[in-house]
Every structure is written in structure tokens, then in C-alpha cells.
Design a protein around this motif. Structure first.
Motif: not given
Length: 171
Positions: A83, A85, A122, A162, A164
Motif C-alpha cells: 500500500r 498513501d 489510499n 477515505h 482507494t
């Protein structure tokens, strides 16, 4: 317009743009302008961040001057290394609404794909910033939750959406 990865040599210009961002959109960032200007050696801290192996910051330049930026922070725990951010995204007022946000986000996708093992990105966007949310949705990000009262400015609360994007699904 040109985009490129920022280096320690860009620290002062980045810091000036960051302060503008915090004043221009205080509802969009967890750091306040007041807290930012109180930091000890902010340029040194920015240089360290720009040289970190766990993050990449790209700038968008208009006539040789930084006019926007975005950072990918890479997770380091083993179970989270797939992942990244997307944080600190900002475009100066003079370049908004002209497709440069999408151009910068596309550059961030390329950066993420260039890093081994990154499968998804994300982000969190303030519910008070529908223009940014629209850019992210157009780029393929999907909302997966809302954090109510994520930020508090005086007596005003700001929720964050939020989102993704799974990289192989963003074609």
C-alpha cells in the motif's frame, strides 16, 4: 507544465508552497499553518522527507516555479508494504481547473507502479473539498468510508472521505 520528483534542493520552494496550501485550504490538511510555522528547522525536516526512501514527492511546475505537489508515502510493515498513501496534494489557485490535478495524479500512479510491490493507493479527502474528490473519482479512486469529525477547526468539524484505488483496476 512539467512534473518531476522533488529533491532536497527543492525544499525551500516546497515549504513556501506548503505554507500557501495551509493558508489557502486549512480544512484540507491535518497540520495547521500556525503549527507549521512554529516547527523547528522546517527546511531541514522537508529535506529529510524529500530524501526518505519511504516517500516520493512530485511537483508540477509552471514557468519553472513549483505550483503543485503530491506525496506518496509507502507503508513499511511487511503486511502493509503493498500500500501507498497519497497525501499533501495541493495545486496553486492559478493552475486549478485546467487538468493539471489529473496530470499530477497520473504521475503519482506511475511512481507507485515503479515501486516493487505497490498494489493500491489510499487517500483521505475533506468532505469540504468536492473539487478534489471529483478529480480523485475521475482518476478511478473509490470511496470506502467516511471518518466523521476527522478534523476540528475551532468549533467546526470536518469529515474525511477515505478512498482507494487498486492499481491493476485503474486502466
Amino acid at each position: 507544465m512539467k512534473t518531476r520528483k522533488l529533491t532536497a534542493a527543492d525544499a525551500e520552494a516546497y515549504w513556501e508552497l506548503r505554507l500557501l496550501a495551509l493558508q489557502d485550504h486549512p480544512d484540507a490538511f491535518s497540520t495547521s499553518y500556525e503549527d507549521a510555522i512554529k516547527q523547528e528547522d522546517p527546511i531541514g525536516r522537508v529535506k529529510g522527507n524529500l530524501e526518505s526512501p519511504d516517500a516520493e514527492t512530485y511537483g508540477i511546475f509552471k514557468e519553472g516555479k513549483i505550483a503543485g505537489n503530491a506525496t506518496l508515502r509507502y507503508e513499511t510493515p511487511v503486511k502493509l508494504r503493498h500500500r501507498a498513501d497519497l497525501v499533501g496534494v495541493y495545486l496553486a489557485p492559478e493552475i486549478r481547473g485546467k487538468g493539471y490535478g489529473k496530470m499530477l495524479i497520473t504521475k503519482m500512479f506511475q511512481a507507485a507502479r515503479g515501486r516493487d510491490g505497490i498494489e493500491k493507493i489510499n487517500l483521505a479527502v475533506a468532505d469540504t473539498n468536492p473539487a478534489a474528490r471529483h478529480v480523485y473519482e475521475q482518476a478511478g479512486f473509490k470511496p470506502f468510508g467516511v471518518e466523521e469529525k476527522a478534523l476540528k477547526m475551532g468549533d467546526t468539524y470536518i469529515s474525511e472521505i477515505h478512498m482507494t484505488l487498486v492499481l491493476e483496476d485503474d486502466k
